[in-house]
Write a protein that holds these residues in place. Structure first.
Motif, PDB file in Angstrom:
ATOM      1  N   LEU A 146      -0.984   2.796   5.362  1.00 13.61           N
ATOM      2  CA  LEU A 146      -0.907   3.203   3.960  1.00 13.61           C
ATOM      3  C   LEU A 146       0.169   4.268   3.792  1.00 13.61           C
ATOM      4  CD1 LEU A 146      -4.711   3.506   3.078  1.00 13.61           C
ATOM      5  CD2 LEU A 146      -3.135   1.660   2.428  1.00 13.61           C
ATOM      6  N   LEU A 185      -8.860  -1.214   0.891  1.00 12.04           N
ATOM      7  CA  LEU A 185      -7.513  -0.915   1.381  1.00 12.04           C
ATOM      8  C   LEU A 185      -7.387  -1.563   2.749  1.00 12.04           C
ATOM      9  CD1 LEU A 185      -7.465   2.886   0.480  1.00 12.04           C
ATOM     10  CD2 LEU A 185      -6.681   0.959  -0.909  1.00 12.04           C
ATOM     11  N   GLY A 212       0.813  -1.215   0.000  1.00 11.36           N
ATOM     12  CA  GLY A 212       0.000   0.000   0.000  1.00 11.36           C
ATOM     13  C   GLY A 212       0.841   1.256   0.000  1.00 11.36           C
TER      14      GLY A 212
END
Lengths: 972, 416, 178, 92
Positions: free
Chosen positions: B67, B200, B39
């Motif tokens: 992330l 995500l 990510g």
């Protein structure tokens, strides 16, 4: 205000300094912060985002708010902590990040707009219209941001760097570090005791404690006196250890001259690289603020800093002070203020069960929920069990608990551990190999505990180091337990500051969590928490706690951001000391250097060397005139050039020939004694590494020549090949580049010149070598050429270089010849199609330069296998060609080649030009270039395009050898 | 939720209570059409363009940490398209075009600032090399201007033109070069990908890659096994470890690159400037910090931190080039882990395992490549074919000798 | 007798600052001796007439004015004497490849600490160390704890001198504070 | 970072030049298959942990060294000369 009878300042030495154009008195021993406080200057700076007035929060290098510019004669030093800067006579400081003045700052308007400037707002706006970002929005943001300013002029200060080595590095000279130094010093260990502050003593300088029944400062004085007499102990005050690196290496910044008027040659700062076998981290702890509404007003500061100002500097931040605490550590400070005759309005203690404090009113279970005072604290509002209370006060000391100064333990990726008992992070043991944290840095906060821990750490380290620990008595000192009831943020309305420098409030942290930026790193980056000059020293843990609260996680689960070097900011000038101007890299001079300069030659950089560009004659106005003349001179009579910069490697041993066969593509072992051969060397990946000639001086004795650029590279390469693959061979080699001065003598009259200089004909065939006595000096003569003319190189030991150079020059001049420089040398070699590193630029194969036949099929050599990969050969590759313009237009290196009919674009690109020169010999510009399938395209017309220099010329593709293609002149 | 100035104002008026999470925090589904491991910038942009350009609706990005926790979060933020070898030239050119429309595309201000980049040169030879580069850039359709010494002085009057060891001969100005706010790029792509339905998944470490009969079937993670038809490895800095899960050995050596930021300062450096005689490049962030760096530390490392010799070398380069920065203080240094390849160019390619793709080897030029890398990787994953601007980034180019070596330093990973 | 005039690498006059003197040593013969594999015993025999043994790493051996200084892997410099003929070693004249400087005095070590990344706390006569003098190559020989011979490449002599001079001035300025 | 050079003793990292993985010592034979050369020149184990790599004591004794160390912690376990004492005649 100055408090009579208090502090360690020298009242017999008054000084004058200026802040924002106003002159103030101070004393020797004051910091700028204490001196401003003495003069009741409360607003010292402006915050980063909202431009809120900022006062003094701390008394150390962790200061987030009181940052100023220190003005020097030529430069100013921005973002200087007023809390660290010592006052000297004539010190001039200026506030920063405000316009037009500190008191009336126009951008204070940002504060009113704060609802629209919440965390990360800029990611959500300023996108339309697109062109406005670079033209309007970004310039506005940039001007509003930043803190201090650089002068824009070269830093003319003096700086230095140095190395130091010790058995034991002690970082911090508070009680822990001092007793450790005493124990180690008495045991004979080699100790460096580094202290960030100007004076050693740590909290002993600020708190009114006792050691062994006497004022602690007496113990301090006696320890410092003993340490000062120990030759094995090096005391380094004003030295912050800034970083922990591998294998016991530490960076440290010493403020050598910043605390005094500049003196010639005295470094402002010295950046130390200290190598220590062991290290004791005794950096103490930092007190932390509490977040409550409008907790950022000038006059609100750390309680421990208030103690420092009172006891160390003899100043008070206010006349009627209050304290806001969640633990007992501010109590002694409150008593000190009372004892000094100041009014202590109250202690607000968030603990419902907090103890009483004599005559001082204690509000138990109470919190501060608001403050007033635009340019300085005037009033606070409390919430107590019985409602809200307003209190008049002009100074509030926050005592939110202590964070061990464990930053260095994180520099090698160590992660601190959470201690619920201390409500603080403590160092992980072993986080930095060889380093132990002790005392407050390790979570032991009482003076007695620190002394005991420092002594124990020293004894442990001494045993490790093999020293017998000398006896040191552990003195008795304050040993109160540390009881804290965590209070990070007071809930309520208004903005409560966490990061005072970057204007990060508890709301920003909560908003970050609300928007999904709930990892601690996301929060930091989204809100800029901890990214200001103090790197969150006083705010990170509280911000973490607020985030943990917002996300419903515990602090240990939330984790912590990483402390990275440096511990305190370090000037670029200190870490880059010595590199100004010519100090960046060594200068290498040929033996002919002065002789060339005597003749007016511009000397240009060739790697580290300086070489003459050309030798102007009277009447010549451009370099081209000189260059053309020198080229013609070599072609028609004789030229002299110093070629000593070429690498020379002497190889000896029975296996030397075999070794050369292995490192060169072609065969050398068959070369007769007294002969020279050109060779190409590949990298193991099949590309050309270097080229040059190697001479066989004897049966087992060779002399290799490398290009100037690759001399070091080739030596390293040979060392590798030898040691890795054939260490048992009978071959030894050493650089003799520096031992020999070597001069090229080139041109039709070269032989005559040599005959005159040697007193006999050189008597050498093309590519021959022999020993020779040159005017009484044992040297060598080679018949080799880089010009295409009959050429010789004469070598003598360097001490005779200048004399021979002048001698050869004089002889040449009597024959109509003379010196030629790099420009002419370049034209001569282009005319002859000889390559340099412009052509063998690291992406070139032997195939590309037409030398694939030099890769012997009969033997292995470095690079041979990889050179046979399909992508390394073939028509798809660009090959070396010559170019000659159809008209007399100049050519440019770096131009690209296209066929006449094609559009000029990447897809139709046919190659590029590597070298150009005007050839007076051929009365034409010439170029060497790489052209796709170029060897098959001789005779073709190609278009040369240089957009940058507006050149667009048609050229004929030719063989790269323009001059004397048969080599008749060379062999004459 | 669409971001705009008006939205900022209306939210501000109501206490900023209405801001929604920038992305969801979904649990992993049992199966996806495509899984992207990593990510970071490249992984997020790959997911975004798979969804946007190729209509993928069932995609997950698996991130070991948070992330943007890799190199997208620790770099010197430079965006440029000034390569000269065919293969690199068209790719970075494409990337720069994507940057220029990124804010509008993502509805996120990544603060892309085309303030101009100047590469300085210090000899005739360097000038010629930069001329070759500049002409390549123009042939590609990008911009370049060759400045002489006086031209450089007009832009960068604060350089040391008088005393410096290696005089400034001139510079190659790339007006469209500049910087962007690195974290914002990750967040902008993450938010935009999430809005297109991409899952995500943070704190989800891949521990194994499932392969059956030469075909990828899914991955093992710390949050269970997940099936997938296509899997992409986009984990620069950890490429060798993740590829090893699929039995691959890569042409990569990992190195640490340090970078530095100073305390905030009023605007003083308005371009991106790089020094030609020592590795040094600098720009000033919108917050006022001088952001600069140099070469890698040169030894293989996964430590995300470096040592003093390179720190000092970078500072020395700064002091000889622009001694006006001497009084700026370095606030923080950090290290990123670089995938260094033997020719300094990246890899975007299929692997020998059907359905498994890899994007790696960005050396220390990955940040500017984020848009095009994702664009081309998505194209490759969706169509099975290399995108035309990335077709030279093959895994087997070292075996075949089709080397893309901009530096010309050869098969030694740390020299690029 | 050569007709060409020999010049020193630098030709600098000695400098004394803070009681510490930097000077250039006169030219002397320097011969690199690099023994071939397996030649240890033969070499020891061949060196006997000089009264020298081949030095261990980081050491020099000496006899009268002649010194054999370890100068790197499998290599030593014979300084101030003539190499015997037929050594089982590669023998290379290095006399003009180096500039030799001397720094001696109470601040010598403090000056070196500005540039040389060596731990010289226990420096003692007989040490011969390869290292760096700032960015320059260095062969450092310890004559006494406060006296050092510094050899670097001849072409870099001016840089070496200038940098040492600068460090001496700064060290002196610091001394003036105390 | 400091390397304990087998000839010179512990020295600062700045005296050394780094090359790459110790795999560079295992040079394939000239007629080895292309795959062997590709592996030798390009492909690397690149471990996050213990590795062996090559360093050159450029500002020192000029020995090539094989260093055993940890790429995650930078801990150095061993430093050995690439050329064995036997090969170099027992001298250093």
């Amino acid at each position: 205000m100055r408090i009579d009878g208090k502090g360690r300042i020298d009242r017999t030495r008054p000084l004058t300094f200026a802040f924002d154009g106003v002159s103030y008195p101070a004393y020797k021993g004051d910091t700028l912060a204490s001196a401003l406080m003495a003069n009741d200057v409360r607003v010292v700076g402006r915050s980063f985002k909202y431009h809120r007035p900022r006062g003094i929060l701390t008394a150390g290098s962790e200061e987030p708010g009181a940052l100023v510019e220190i003005m020097g004669p030529a430069n100013q030093t921005p973002n200087t902590r007023a809390t660290v800067q010592e006052v000297f006579e004539g010190l001039t400081a200026r506030s920063q990040n405000r316009w037009p003045s500190l008191r009336w700052d126009l951008l204070g308007i940002n504060d009113l707009a704060s609802p629209f400037l919440s965390a990360g707002f800029y990611y959500k706006t300023f996108m339309w219209p697109r062109a406005f970002w670079e033209k309007i929005y970004e310039p506005l943001i940039r001007r509003a941001a930043g803190l201090g300013s650089l002068s824009g002029r070269h830093d003319e200060g003096t700086y230095e760097k140095a190395y130091a080595f010790c058995d034991l590095l002690i970082v911090g000279a508070g009680p822990t570090g001092l007793i450790a130094a005493l124990a180690a010093g008495r045991s004979g260990a080699d100790v460096i005791l580094a202290e960030d502050a100007a004076e050693m003593g740590g909290r002993l300088l600020s708190d009114e404690g006792q050691i062994d029944g006497a004022p602690a400062q007496e113990w301090l004085a006696s320890v410092l006196a003993e340490l000062a007499l120990m030759p094995n102990v090096r005391l380094m005050p004003r030295t912050a250890v800034t970083g922990a690196y591998d294998d016991g290496t530490y960076g440290a910044l010493e403020r050598v001259g910043l605390h005094r008027r500049p003196r010639p040659n005295l470094p402002r700062e010295c950046f130390w690289r200290i190598t220590a076998r062991r290290t004791i981290l005794a950096t103490g702890a930092l007190e932390r603020p509490i977040a409550f509404a409008d907790n950022d007003r000038p006059g609100i500061m750390m309680a421990s800093a208030m103690a420092s100002y009172l006891n160390r500097y003899g100043v008070s931040p206010g006349r009627k002070v209050t304290f806001f605490a969640n633990n007992d550590s501010a109590r002694a400070t409150a008593r000190s203020f009372v004892a000094a005759g100041l009014s202590v309005a109250a202690i607000i203690d968030s603990r419902p069960d907090a103890p009483d404090e004599g005559d001082i009113p204690v509000h138990k279970g109470a919190v501060v929920i608001g403050t007033k005072g635009r340019h300085g604290l005037q009033e606070i509002t409390l919430r107590t069990g019985s409602g809200e209370v307003r209190l008049e006060t002009d100074a509030l000391g926050m005592a939110g608990g202590w964070n061990p100064s464990l930053h260095l333990t994180c520099h090698m990726n160590g992660r601190p551990r959470w201690s619920a008992e201390l409500a603080a992070f403590v160092p992980s043991p072993g986080a930095v190999p060889g380093l132990v944290a002790a005392g407050a840095a390790n979570g032991t906060f009482s003076t007695h505990g620190c002394l005991a821990a420092g002594l124990a750490a020293a004894q442990e380290v001494l045993t490790d180091l093999g020293h017998k620990a000398a006896p040191v008595d552990l003195p008795q000192a304050e040993n109160a337990p540390y009881t804290i009831s965590p209070l990070w943020a007071v809930p309520g309305k208004g903005r409560a500051w966490l990061d005072f420098a970057n204007d990060v409030t508890t709301k920003d942290v909560a908003l970050s969590a609300q928007e999904g930026f709930s990892s601690v790193e996301h929060m930091k980056r989204y809100t800029t928490q901890g990214m200001a000059p103090d790197q969150g020293k006083s705010s990170n843990v509280a911000a973490l706690a607020v985030l943990a609260d917002a996300t419903g996680r515990g602090i240990p689960e939330t984790g912590t951001t990483t402390f990275r070097p440096p511990f305190v900011p370090v000037s670029i000038a200190a870490m880059g000391a010595g590199a100004r101007a010519e100090g960046f890299a060594p200068q290498r001079f040929m033996t002919s250097d002065q002789a060339s300069r005597d003749r007016g030659a511009p000397m240009i950089e060739a790697g580290l060397w300086y070489r003459p560009s050309y030798f102007p004659k009277p009447g010549e106005t451009t370099w081209r005139e000189a260059c053309d003349r020198e080229v013609a001179m070599v072609r028609n009579s004789v030229g002299i050039s110093d070629v000593s910069t070429l690498g020379k490697i002497d190889l000896q041993g029975r296996d030397a020939g075999r070794f050369l066969d292995f490192v060169y593509t072609n065969t050398f072992s068959t070369l007769p004694v007294g002969r020279v051969r050109y060779g190409v060397m590949l990298r193991e990946d099949g590309h050309v590494l270097d080229d040059g000639t190697t001479a066989r001086l004897g049966e087992n004795h060779w002399l290799m020549t490398t290009t100037t650029a690759a001399a070091g590279l080739v030596m390293r390469h040979l060392d590798f090949v030898h040691q890795a693959f054939c260490a048992d061979w009978d071959v030894r080699f050493i650089s003799v580049t520096e031992h020999w001065a070597q001069f090229a003598v080139a041109g039709p009259k070269a032989r005559d010149l040599l005959t005159s200089a040697l007193g006999a004909a050189p008597g050498l065939p093309f590519m021959g070598v022999r020993a020779a006595t040159i005017q009484g000096v044992a040297g060598r003569v080679f018949r080799i050429s880089f010009s295409g003319e009959e050429g010789y190189e004469v070598a003598v030991p360097a001490r005779y270089g200048e004399a021979l150079f002048r001698d050869l020059t004089a002889r040449a001049e009597t024959m109509g010849g003379g010196l030629y420089g790099m420009e002419a040398l370049n034209v001569l070699r282009i005319e002859k199609g000889f390559i340099t590193h412009a052509e063998i630029h690291g992406r070139t194969t032997a195939f590309d330069i037409g030398m694939e036949k030099m890769v012997s099929a009969k033997k292995d050599c470095i690079g041979k296998a990889a050179a046979s990969r399909p992508g390394m050969i073939g028509a798809a590759r660009a090959q070396l060609v010559g170019l000659k313009p159809l008209t007399d237009s100049p050519l440019t290196a770096g131009a690209h080649l296209f066929t006449q009919s094609a559009d000029v674009k990447r897809e139709t690109d046919q190659g590029y030009v590597t070298s150009v020169g005007y050839s007076p010999t051929l009365a034409s510009w010439l170029a060497l270039a790489f052209l796709h399938d170029g060897r098959a395209r001789h005779g073709e017309t190609i278009r040369l395009v240089d957009h940058l220099r507006k050149v667009d010329v048609l050229c004929t593709v030719t063989d790269p050898v323009f001059h004397d293609p048969m080599g008749e002149k060379l062999r004459a | 939720m669409r971001y705009s100035g008006l939205k900022v104002i209306t939210e501000g008026l109501f206490g900023n209570k209405g801001w929604k999470p920038a992305w969801r925090t979904p649990d992993p589904k049992p199966e996806y059409d495509a899984i992207i491991i990593g990510g970071g910038g490249h992984g997020l942009s790959t997911a975004y363009y798979l969804a946007k350009n190729h209509g993928f609706t069932n995609i997950a990005v698996l991130e070991k940490g948070y992330l943007g926790s890799g190199n997208i979060g620790r770099n010197t933020t430079i965006v440029r398209a000034n390569y000269f070898l065919p293969g690199n030239s068209e790719f970075y050119s494409h990337s720069l075009k994507l940057w220029e429309g990124l804010e509008a595309d993502l509805n996120y201000n990544v603060m892309h600032s085309q303030r101009g980049l100047i590469n300085l040169f210090h000899s005739d030879g360097q000038r010629d090399a930069f001329a070759r580069r500049g002409n390549s850039m123009i042939n590609q359709g990008d911009d370049a201007i060759l400045l002489d010494r006086e031209g450089v002085r007009e832009h960068l009057p604060y350089l040391d033109f008088e005393q410096t060891r290696f005089p400034i001969y001139g510079g190659l100005l790339h007006p469209r070069g500049g910087t962007a706010r690195h974290d914002a790029v990750a967040w902008g792509y993450a938010r935009a990908a999430d809005r297109r339905g991409v899952d995500l998944i943070q704190n989800c470490e891949v521990t194994g890659i499932d392969v059956e009969n030469g075909v990828v079937r899914g991955v093992q993670t710390t949050r269970g096994s997940i099936r997938a038809k296509k899997v992409a490895i986009v984990v620069a800095g950890r490429s060798s470890q993740v590829a090893a899960m699929a039995g691959m050995r890569l042409p990569i050596e990992s190195h640490v690159l340090q970078a530095f930021v100073t305390e905030g300062l009023k605007p003083v450096i308005n371009h991106v400037v790089s020094f030609g005689m020592g590795h040094f490049y600098i720009s000033q962030s919108d917050k006022g910090g001088l952001v600069f760096g140099g070469d890698i530390d040169f030894y293989a490392s996964y430590a995300s931190r470096g040592n003093l010799p390179m720190v000092e070398h970078v500072m020395e380069a700064g002091m000889t080039l622009m001694p006006m920065i001497g009084r700026a203080r370095v606030l923080r240094s950090w290290g990123g882990i670089m995938d260094m390849t033997p020719d300094g160019s990246p890899i975007i390619d299929r692997t020998d395992i059907s359905g498994l793709f890899i994007d790696c080897g960005w050396n220390y030029g990955g940040f500017k490549a984020v848009p095009a890398s994702g664009w081309c990787m998505a194209h490759l994953m969706a169509t099975g074919e290399s995108h035309p601007v990335a077709e030279k980034f093959k895994l087997n180019r070292f075996a075949t000798g089709h080397i893309l070596d901009e530096e010309g330093t050869g098969s030694q990973h740390n020299l690029h | 007798m050569p007709d060409l005039i020999a010049k020193p690498a630098l030709g600098a006059a000695p400098l004394t600052i803070a009681g510490t003197t930097l000077s250039e040593n006169g030219a002397t013969q320097i011969t690199a001796i690099a023994p071939y594999p397996g030649s240890q015993a033969a070499l020891a025999q061949a060196l006997r007439p000089l009264g020298l043994t081949f030095p261990a790493p980081n050491q020099f051996t000496e006899h009268g004015d002649v010194r054999l200084a370890w100068s790197g892997r499998d290599q030593a410099f014979l300084i101030g004497g003539e190499a015997p003929a037929d050594l089982p070693a590669a023998v290379t004249d290095q006399s003009d490849a180096w500039v030799s400087l001397q720094i001696a005095g109470p601040q010598a070590r403090a000056v070196l600490a500005r540039y040389v990344p060596l731990d010289l706390r226990a420096a003692s006569r007989g040490q011969s160390l390869r290292s760096a003098l700032n960015h320059l190559p260095l062969l450092l020989m310890v004559e006494a704890p406060d006296s050092y011979t510094l050899m670097t490449f001849r072409s870099m002599a001016r840089t070496a001198w200038a940098e040492l001079h600068e460090a001496m001035i700064k060290v002196e300025a610091r001394l003036a504070l105390t | 970072m400091r390397l304990n050079c087998p000839h010179c003793g512990p020295r600062d990292r700045r005296e050394f030049y780094y090359y790459g993985a110790a795999a560079y010592l295992d040079r394939p034979s000239p007629d080895a298959p292309a795959q062997a050369w590709d592996d030798y020149l390009h492909n690397r184990d690149n471990p996050a942990g213990m590795t062996q790599d090559l360093w050159y004591h450029e500002q020192g004794c000029t020995a090539w060294l094989k260093v055993t160390r940890n790429t995650v912690t930078h801990e150095i376990i061993a430093v050995d000369a690439v050329a064995t004492p036997k090969a170099s005649g027992g001298m250093a």
